[in-house]
Write an enzyme that holds these catalytic residues in place. Structure first.
Site, mmCIF file in Angstrom:
data_model
loop_
_atom_site.group_PDB
_atom_site.id
_atom_site.type_symbol
_atom_site.label_atom_id
_atom_site.label_comp_id
_atom_site.label_asym_id
_atom_site.label_seq_id
_atom_site.Cartn_x
_atom_site.Cartn_y
_atom_site.Cartn_z
ATOM 1 N N ARG A 48 45.612 34.637 38.968
ATOM 2 C CA ARG A 48 46.120 33.477 39.717
ATOM 3 C C ARG A 48 47.640 33.416 39.804
ATOM 4 O O ARG A 48 48.185 33.157 40.889
ATOM 5 C CB ARG A 48 45.557 32.165 39.145
ATOM 6 C CG ARG A 48 44.036 32.030 39.227
ATOM 7 C CD ARG A 48 43.474 32.514 40.518
ATOM 8 N NE ARG A 48 42.050 32.162 40.701
ATOM 9 C CZ ARG A 48 41.289 32.648 41.656
ATOM 10 N NH1 ARG A 48 41.782 33.526 42.530
ATOM 11 N NH2 ARG A 48 40.031 32.282 41.766
ATOM 12 N N ASP A 59 34.814 28.500 52.602
ATOM 13 C CA ASP A 59 35.812 27.467 52.279
ATOM 14 C C ASP A 59 37.163 27.734 52.943
ATOM 15 O O ASP A 59 37.725 26.870 53.618
ATOM 16 C CB ASP A 59 36.041 27.390 50.759
ATOM 17 C CG ASP A 59 34.909 26.676 50.035
ATOM 18 O OD1 ASP A 59 34.124 25.975 50.696
ATOM 19 O OD2 ASP A 59 34.827 26.827 48.800
HETATM 20 N N1 ARG Z 1 35.904 29.890 34.365
HETATM 21 C C1 ARG Z 1 36.679 31.028 34.705
HETATM 22 C C2 ARG Z 1 38.141 30.716 34.644
HETATM 23 O O1 ARG Z 1 38.498 29.583 34.574
HETATM 24 C C3 ARG Z 1 36.277 31.626 36.014
HETATM 25 C C4 ARG Z 1 36.551 30.847 37.240
HETATM 26 C C5 ARG Z 1 35.939 31.577 38.363
HETATM 27 N N2 ARG Z 1 36.176 31.016 39.634
HETATM 28 C C6 ARG Z 1 35.230 31.031 40.581
HETATM 29 N N3 ARG Z 1 35.545 30.643 41.754
HETATM 30 N N4 ARG Z 1 34.015 31.426 40.335
HETATM 31 O O2 ARG Z 1 38.958 31.567 34.621
#
Ligand code: ARG
Length: 428
Positions: free
Chosen positions: A95, A15
């Site tokens: 993040r 990506d």
């Molecule tokens: N559902 C989890 C969150 O919102 C994990 C997200 C994981 N991201 C991924 N690209 N697999 O924190």
């Protein structure tokens, strides 16, 4: 190519590799790739070279492991934040830090834009955008994957047409994000919540069935709610740096199958999603930390702090760490942690991390009060008078409203029955 620049959060995957060229073409911007190391297992120099080969004008690696554990994971441990009671928030906690580093890099390099590879269905786009908007309202945000709407096959064709290396190994059937606080796995067969997660969904933890029959005992020392030392017996613990301590616990826990979490989760964007997590260190540490708090916090501190933890977990999950509300709550948590100092003895066995012992110089546990042996210091007579006042109002209500003294039916007294849901109307 343009003279204006964008800093892209680059992972090295398909990506974000396609994103480099796509941003060049669509936005006429030069791309600076920034890869943040929060403990994801990658060969960062290979990733950096790939960014440059794919068309980035510059490529940086930021080692943010220390900052991640000190400023994000450990404060969240002190707070006890588990989203919906189970998810230690590994992805969510990283993040805002990545967003901050993107912003710093954009300012340093004079970029007008930042970009990330999140889709339009997930939480991560919200966390990035909200954090970036809070820290740098002047920066414009590009989210190529959210914008281009290419299918996986179209993306691969785009990559081939632009000589972007496509991973030759069979692509993982899952979408995975990993850092020191845990590994998040979604998609593939996990999308059916009825399917048991297959073995290949896990990478850090052994199947508890095949874990050793013998337990491993460890001792964790905490200072003000922060784990500072680790040992295999209570009297010999070794002080460890935060990153080393978490890394070690991921290995120890993983070897016993500790920290597997299978969760149907409510995303911020209103979607239920099936997530599998592996978080050995976070699981061991949350369990140990809670055990130490049970000794060092009062009943009302524990009750109210759980409410605060739930609120903070939601703020972290929702990408709202850079808010006044979050900061206010984190000051409350820091205050609660002043006496959370001591040691916890843990047993790791067959997928479980259990606190088997806890001690603290700040312990509120008073043996003289708690013991059932003779010679305790508890005032037994005071209990009778205490209960008399404690039940005063309840006795009045029971007499006036609940029919005390007239042998009321048990049915309907404490709970409505399914066929007779009206409170108090049951005649039995
Ligand atoms: N559902 C989890 C969150 O919102 C994990 C997200 C994981 N991201 C991924 N690209 N697999 O924190």
């Amino acid at each position: 190519m343009g003279t204006d620049k964008v800093v892209l959060a680059y992972s090295g995957g398909l990506d974000t590799s396609v994103a480099i060229r796509w941003i060049n073409e669509k936005y006429d911007l030069d791309v600076i790739a920034l890869t943040v190391n929060v403990g994801n297992e990658a060969d960062f120099e290979v990733v950096r070279q790939k960014a440059l080969r794919t068309g980035a004008i510059q490529a940086f690696i930021a080692d943010a492991r220390d900052a991640f554990v000190h400023d994000f994971a450990f404060p969240s441990l002190q707070a006890g934040t588990l989203y919906q009671g189970v998810y230690p928030l590994a992805t969510a906690l990283a993040r805002p830090l990545i967003a901050k580093l993107l912003v710093d890099c954009a300012r340093r390099e004079g970029a007008s834009h930042v970009a990330h590879g999140c889709t339009g269905k997930g939480n991560d786009q919200v966390r990035f955008d909200v954090s970036i908007q809070a820290l740098a309202p002047e920066l414009r945000i590009i989210a190529p994957v959210r914008e281009w709407r290419m299918t996986r096959d179209e993306e691969i064709r785009y990559a081939q047409e632009h000589s972007i290396p496509v991973p030759v190994t069979a692509a993982s059937p899952y979408s995975v994000d990993a850092n020191l606080w845990g590994r998040s796995v979604e998609a593939g067969v996990l999308e059916d919540p009825w399917n048991e997660p297959p073995q290949d969904a896990y990478a850090w933890t052994i199947n508890p069935r095949f874990a050793p029959e013998e337990p491993t005992y460890i001792t964790i020392d905490f200072e003000k709610g922060i784990p500072v030392a680790l040992g295999d017996d209570a009297d010999h613990t070794e002080r460890l740096e935060a990153v080393a301590l978490v890394t070690r616990l991921n290995e120890l826990g993983g070897a016993h199958g500790v920290g597997r979490i299978d969760h149907v989760e409510d995303r911020l964007v209103g979607i239920k999603s099936r997530e599998v997590y592996e978080a050995p260190a976070a699981t061991v540490l949350h369990t140990a930390h809670a055990a130490l708090e049970s000794l060092t916090l009062s009943r009302e501190q524990r009750r109210f702090k759980a409410i605060v933890a739930d609120e903070m977990a939601q703020l972290i999950y929702d990408g709202r760490m850079f808010s006044g509300h979050y900061r206010d709550l984190s000051y409350y948590v820091a205050s609660t942690q002043r006496h959370v100092t001591g040691s916890v003895h843990m047993r790791l066995l067959k997928g479980e991390a259990v606190a088997v012992g806890r001690r603290s110089p700040q312990s509120l546990y008073d043996f003289g009060l708690a013991t059932y042996e003779t010679g305790d210091q508890f005032d037994h007579d005071a209990a009778v008078s205490f209960i008399k006042l404690f039940s005063q109002g309840l006795r009045t209500q029971a007499r006036v409203q609940l029919g005390a003294g007239s042998a009321p039916e048990i049915r309907g007294l404490v709970a409505p029955t399914i066929d007779d849901p009206e409170p108090g109307s049951s005649s039995g």
